[in-house]
Write a protein that holds these residues in place. Sequence first.
Motif, PDB file in Angstrom:
ATOM      1  N   GLY A  19       0.815  -1.215   0.000  1.00 17.32           N
ATOM      2  CA  GLY A  19       0.000   0.000   0.000  1.00 17.32           C
ATOM      3  C   GLY A  19       0.845   1.259   0.000  1.00 17.32           C
ATOM      4  O   GLY A  19       0.551   2.216  -0.726  1.00 17.32           O
ATOM      5  N   GLN A  20       1.893   1.255   0.799  1.00 14.29           N
ATOM      6  CA  GLN A  20       2.772   2.427   0.864  1.00 14.29           C
ATOM      7  C   GLN A  20       3.481   2.657  -0.463  1.00 14.29           C
ATOM      8  O   GLN A  20       3.550   3.793  -0.960  1.00 14.29           O
ATOM      9  N   LEU A  21       4.003   1.594  -1.070  1.00 12.58           N
ATOM     10  CA  LEU A  21       4.697   1.735  -2.356  1.00 12.58           C
ATOM     11  C   LEU A  21       3.719   2.082  -3.465  1.00 12.58           C
ATOM     12  O   LEU A  21       4.076   2.792  -4.406  1.00 12.58           O
ATOM     13  N   TYR A  22       2.479   1.611  -3.359  1.00 13.82           N
ATOM     14  CA  TYR A  22       1.450   1.980  -4.337  1.00 13.82           C
ATOM     15  C   TYR A  22       1.229   3.488  -4.307  1.00 13.82           C
ATOM     16  O   TYR A  22       1.168   4.144  -5.346  1.00 13.82           O
ATOM     17  N   GLU A  30       3.310  -2.486 -10.036  1.00 11.24           N
ATOM     18  CA  GLU A  30       4.722  -2.164  -9.797  1.00 11.24           C
ATOM     19  C   GLU A  30       5.029  -2.259  -8.306  1.00 11.24           C
ATOM     20  O   GLU A  30       6.065  -2.800  -7.905  1.00 11.24           O
ATOM     21  N   ALA A  31       4.139  -1.743  -7.476  1.00 20.26           N
ATOM     22  CA  ALA A  31       4.328  -1.801  -6.026  1.00 20.26           C
ATOM     23  C   ALA A  31       4.409  -3.249  -5.553  1.00 20.26           C
ATOM     24  O   ALA A  31       5.277  -3.604  -4.754  1.00 20.26           O
ATOM     25  N   GLN A  32       3.519  -4.098  -6.044  1.00 17.57           N
ATOM     26  CA  GLN A  32       3.545  -5.510  -5.667  1.00 17.57           C
ATOM     27  C   GLN A  32       4.860  -6.157  -6.084  1.00 17.57           C
ATOM     28  O   GLN A  32       5.466  -6.910  -5.306  1.00 17.57           O
ATOM     29  N   ASP A  33       5.311  -5.874  -7.301  1.00 14.02           N
ATOM     30  CA  ASP A  33       6.548  -6.466  -7.808  1.00 14.02           C
ATOM     31  C   ASP A  33       7.770  -6.044  -6.993  1.00 14.02           C
ATOM     32  O   ASP A  33       8.588  -6.880  -6.619  1.00 14.02           O
ATOM     33  N   VAL A  34       7.897  -4.739  -6.740  1.00 13.37           N
ATOM     34  CA  VAL A  34       9.104  -4.281  -6.058  1.00 13.37           C
ATOM     35  C   VAL A  34       9.117  -4.691  -4.589  1.00 13.37           C
ATOM     36  O   VAL A  34      10.179  -4.989  -4.037  1.00 13.37           O
ATOM     37  N   GLN A  36       7.756  -7.470  -3.430  1.00 15.13           N
ATOM     38  CA  GLN A  36       8.089  -8.895  -3.454  1.00 15.13           C
ATOM     39  C   GLN A  36       9.589  -9.092  -3.656  1.00 15.13           C
ATOM     40  O   GLN A  36      10.222  -9.900  -2.974  1.00 15.13           O
ATOM     41  N   GLU A  37      10.169  -8.343  -4.591  1.00 13.67           N
ATOM     42  CA  GLU A  37      11.614  -8.453  -4.835  1.00 13.67           C
ATOM     43  C   GLU A  37      12.402  -8.016  -3.602  1.00 13.67           C
ATOM     44  O   GLU A  37      13.425  -8.618  -3.260  1.00 13.67           O
ATOM     45  N   ALA A  38      11.947  -6.979  -2.932  1.00 12.96           N
ATOM     46  CA  ALA A  38      12.629  -6.515  -1.718  1.00 12.96           C
ATOM     47  C   ALA A  38      12.576  -7.587  -0.627  1.00 12.96           C
ATOM     48  O   ALA A  38      13.553  -7.793   0.099  1.00 12.96           O
ATOM     49  N   PHE A  39      11.462  -8.285  -0.499  1.00 12.92           N
ATOM     50  CA  PHE A  39      11.366  -9.368   0.484  1.00 12.92           C
ATOM     51  C   PHE A  39      12.285 -10.535   0.118  1.00 12.92           C
ATOM     52  O   PHE A  39      12.865 -11.167   1.000  1.00 12.92           O
ATOM     53  N   VAL A  40      12.432 -10.813  -1.157  1.00 12.04           N
ATOM     54  CA  VAL A  40      13.370 -11.861  -1.580  1.00 12.04           C
ATOM     55  C   VAL A  40      14.784 -11.482  -1.151  1.00 12.04           C
ATOM     56  O   VAL A  40      15.533 -12.313  -0.621  1.00 12.04           O
ATOM     57  N   ARG A  41      15.140 -10.226  -1.351  1.00  5.71           N
ATOM     58  CA  ARG A  41      16.469  -9.764  -0.937  1.00  5.71           C
ATOM     59  C   ARG A  41      16.607  -9.757   0.585  1.00  5.71           C
ATOM     60  O   ARG A  41      17.674 -10.049   1.120  1.00  5.71           O
ATOM     61  N   ALA A  42      15.519  -9.418   1.278  1.00  4.26           N
ATOM     62  CA  ALA A  42      15.548  -9.413   2.744  1.00  4.26           C
ATOM     63  C   ALA A  42      15.739 -10.823   3.296  1.00  4.26           C
ATOM     64  O   ALA A  42      16.386 -11.006   4.333  1.00  4.26           O
ATOM     65  N   TRP A  66      11.616   0.889  -2.890  1.00  2.00           N
ATOM     66  CA  TRP A  66      11.639   2.205  -3.543  1.00  2.00           C
ATOM     67  C   TRP A  66      12.800   2.285  -4.532  1.00  2.00           C
ATOM     68  O   TRP A  66      12.641   2.749  -5.664  1.00  2.00           O
ATOM     69  N   ARG A  67      13.966   1.842  -4.116  1.00  2.00           N
ATOM     70  CA  ARG A  67      15.139   1.898  -5.004  1.00  2.00           C
ATOM     71  C   ARG A  67      14.933   1.022  -6.230  1.00  2.00           C
ATOM     72  O   ARG A  67      15.358   1.377  -7.338  1.00  2.00           O
ATOM     73  N   LEU A  68      14.294  -0.135  -6.049  1.00  2.89           N
ATOM     74  CA  LEU A  68      13.992  -1.003  -7.192  1.00  2.89           C
ATOM     75  C   LEU A  68      13.041  -0.300  -8.161  1.00  2.89           C
ATOM     76  O   LEU A  68      13.231  -0.366  -9.383  1.00  2.89           O
ATOM     77  N   ALA A  69      12.036   0.374  -7.625  1.00  2.00           N
ATOM     78  CA  ALA A  69      11.086   1.091  -8.485  1.00  2.00           C
ATOM     79  C   ALA A  69      11.791   2.191  -9.274  1.00  2.00           C
ATOM     80  O   ALA A  69      11.577   2.336 -10.482  1.00  2.00           O
ATOM     81  N   VAL A  70      12.628   2.955  -8.600  1.00  2.00           N
ATOM     82  CA  VAL A  70      13.365   4.028  -9.280  1.00  2.00           C
ATOM     83  C   VAL A  70      14.273   3.445 -10.353  1.00  2.00           C
ATOM     84  O   VAL A  70      14.355   3.962 -11.465  1.00  2.00           O
ATOM     85  N   SER A  71      14.936   2.343 -10.038  1.00  2.00           N
ATOM     86  CA  SER A  71      15.818   1.698 -11.005  1.00  2.00           C
ATOM     87  C   SER A  71      15.032   1.237 -12.235  1.00  2.00           C
ATOM     88  O   SER A  71      15.482   1.406 -13.375  1.00  2.00           O
TER      89      SER A  71
END
Length: 165
Positions: A19-22, A30-34, A36-42, A66-71
């Motif tokens: 919700g926050q990234l949305y 995009e929010a769901q994707d980034v 999820q990817e952040a949790f994989v890295r975590a 956020w950094r993934l979205a910007v990238s």
Amino acid sequence: MTDEEFEEFYAHSTKPLVGQLYLMTGDLHEAQDVVQEAFVRAWTRRSRLDAPTTAGPDAWVRTVAWRLAVSRWRRGRRAGEAWRRHHRTHHTPAPEPEPGTVALVEALRTLSDRQRRVAVLHYVCDLSVEQVAHETGISPGTVKTHLSRARAALAPRLLEEEPGV
């Protein structure tokens, strides 16, 4: 953080972080994707997520997302520029607006990326000015300036018309 603690953290934090990234990106998928990817890295860093030097695992995941979205935005922009340089004429129609888009998301889309991120972190994530400054890497004074400008820009868009006016 143990595997069980991480699973509990994931279960309780995924929906609020999406919700926050949305709100920050204006794009639910995009929010769901980034996130999820952040949790994989975590997951690969779960033993260090609860270290006293971090602002908390949710802040770490939010920052990485956020950094993934910007990238992704930058990669997309560079790809678009490359297509234009090579004179490609293929045009893809713009997607239809997502059904159920709320007024807040539409209003937030009118802000600059930095103002939108600062406003969401402060008002939605309930972070203090100092916490927002730490997470974004900008000074507290600049955070206050962005918050003030965001409020001023959002106010006319979010005010409901009173009946009979």
